[in-house]
Design an enzyme around this catalytic site. Structure first.
Site, mmCIF file in Angstrom:
data_model
loop_
_atom_site.group_PDB
_atom_site.id
_atom_site.type_symbol
_atom_site.label_atom_id
_atom_site.label_comp_id
_atom_site.label_asym_id
_atom_site.label_seq_id
_atom_site.Cartn_x
_atom_site.Cartn_y
_atom_site.Cartn_z
ATOM 1 N N SER A 83 42.366 51.127 25.853
ATOM 2 C CA SER A 83 42.673 52.477 26.330
ATOM 3 C C SER A 83 41.924 53.543 25.527
ATOM 4 C CB SER A 83 44.182 52.721 26.247
ATOM 5 O OG SER A 83 44.887 51.855 27.115
ATOM 6 N N GLN B 104 61.575 39.352 47.932
ATOM 7 C CA GLN B 104 63.017 39.401 48.170
ATOM 8 C C GLN B 104 63.343 39.262 49.659
ATOM 9 O OE1 GLN B 104 64.976 39.526 45.555
ATOM 10 N NE2 GLN B 104 66.924 39.477 46.643
ATOM 11 N N GLY C 6 63.155 35.767 50.625
ATOM 12 C CA GLY C 6 64.132 34.908 49.965
ATOM 13 C C GLY C 6 63.471 33.732 49.265
ATOM 14 N N GLY C 7 64.043 32.543 49.432
ATOM 15 C CA GLY C 7 63.486 31.352 48.797
ATOM 16 C C GLY C 7 62.062 31.086 49.218
ATOM 17 N N GLU D 285 41.329 49.856 35.099
ATOM 18 C CA GLU D 285 40.805 51.226 35.234
ATOM 19 C C GLU D 285 41.718 52.246 34.542
ATOM 20 O OE1 GLU D 285 37.933 51.577 36.291
ATOM 21 O OE2 GLU D 285 37.503 49.997 37.737
#
Length: 384
Positions: A134, A339, A342-343, A366
């Site tokens: 940085s 989510q 799900g699985g 960047e």
């Protein structure tokens, strides 16, 4: 699913249609396989160059497309929607060409840009170092002036296309060790220059088909005309390039987020529970609505920054905002997509888990999003 776009010329519409065709027919079918096996799609960049998609924001006299940044970024977004490694690779390649295009001599532009913009060569951007990520002005790679050129020693880290690029845009110290940003120069380094090497590729959590590696300089001798712009004035070139590069990352972020959103919406219509599609349930429907809103807002923010750039107005603050918002959106939307599935979202049989792994890097490259907040805060303080 195609996103409605406001394009002002038939040529721009044709470019987006061509890009979508390439994405749907060439990129999406192979992305998962090549990511799984870490295969770098070098030939794809040649194809993009032949199709006129690799040098869109640059002058046609050097092989570019004479397109506004607003159009170029939408092409990058489409590429990232199909395969982030390709979209980000195009953004990095464009970043590597920027110093030559904007600060090079006429002779340098004529000698270097055509091969870059037509896809014959692929570039990398060498700014980051292990101890000066940085804090880029603290870099230590040294390009010692020799009278007839430069002798380069040092190492760069986290270089996209490191070890695979055909040329490197290098930022190295030519001033005193304590000269900070005032003693850095920009140099063009062909990959076959003696003494130039690369470290082993990084083992990453995502983006496996995009090689990231350290680039090593061991008594690399460069001629005087390798210098791009003025000696010791390269840090300004680097910062100027990064403003544009952040917009490329913002576009990539929106492309990835759009791909994740498309996957979530498709699954919500196909998956049935309790006798109806899961997308009909209010809890999930609201989640999808939030995801779509965030993607659309991120797109409009990067486009507004691009319009400022195209109008020749200051755009650095808006670019930082776009990169910050779009990459955070990509991470959020990709996580929500897992989510929604799900699985299934946690398995490699579906692309959701790959999108989630890939999204994380967009908050880092960047300039981390913490750095973007510093940039935005600095602009606010200047106006206070």
């Amino acid at each position: 699913m195609p996103v409605e776009r406001e394009l002002h010329t038939p040529e721009a519409r044709q470019l987006l249609e061509l890009t979508r065709e390439l994405v749907d027919k060439e990129l999406i079918p192979r992305a998962a396989h090549d990511e799984e096996h870490g295969t770098f799609p070098r030939e794809v960049f040649t194809t993009l160059g032949e199709a006129g998609l690799l040098g869109l924001p640059y002058p046609s006299e050097y092989g570019g497309g004479d397109q506004p940044y607003e159009v170029y970024l939408q092409v990058v977004e489409e590429l990232a929607r199909g395969w982030l490694a390709v979209g980000l690779g195009v953004s990095v390649h464009s970043l590597s060409a920027y110093p030559v295009a904007e600060f090079g001599t006429d002779e340098q532009r004529a000698a270097l840009l055509p091969s870059m913009l037509e896809g014959h060569t692929l570039g990398a951007y060498c700014l980051s170092e292990t101890t000066s990520g940085s804090d880029a002005a603290a870099l230590t790679t040294r390009a010692e002036p020799t009278g007839d050129g430069y002798l380069v020693n040092g190492a760069k880290s986290w270089i996209t296309h490191g070890g695979r690029a055909d040329h490197y845009t290098l930022f190295a110290r030519t001033g005193a060790p304590d000269s900070g940003g005032k003693g850095i120069s920009c140099l063009h380094v062909p990959a076959d220059t003696p003494g130039l090497g690369s470290a082993a590729p990084e083992r990453k959590m995502g983006m496996n088909s995009s090689p990231t590696a350290g680039v090593l300089f061991d008594d690399v001798r460069l001629p005087a005309d390798a210098l791009i712009g003025e000696e010791n004035k390269g840090f300004g070139i680097a910062l100027s390039a990064l403003d544009s590069g952040r917009l490329g990352i913002a576009a990539c972020s929106v492309g990835l987020a759009q791909a994740a959103l498309d996957a979530a919406v498709s699954y919500s219509r196909e998956r049935h529970q309790f006798g109806r599609p899961v997308g009909d349930f209010q809890g999930l429907n609201f989640t999808l609505a939030d995801m779509a809103t965030q993607v659309a807002a991120s797109r409009e923010l990067y486009l507004s920054a691009a319009r400022l750039r195209d109008a020749g107005r200051p755009f650095g603050e808006r670019a930082a905002m776009a990169k910050l918002m779009a990459s955070d959106t990509a991470m959020r939307v990709a996580t929500d997509t897992v989510q929604v599935l799900g699985g299934s979202g946690y398995t490699r049989d579906f692309p959701a888990e790959r999108y989630m792994r890939e999204a994380k890097v967009l908050q880092i490259v960047e300039g981390t999003n913490q750095i973007q907040r510093m940039v935005i805060g600095r602009h606010l303080a200047e106006r206070a």
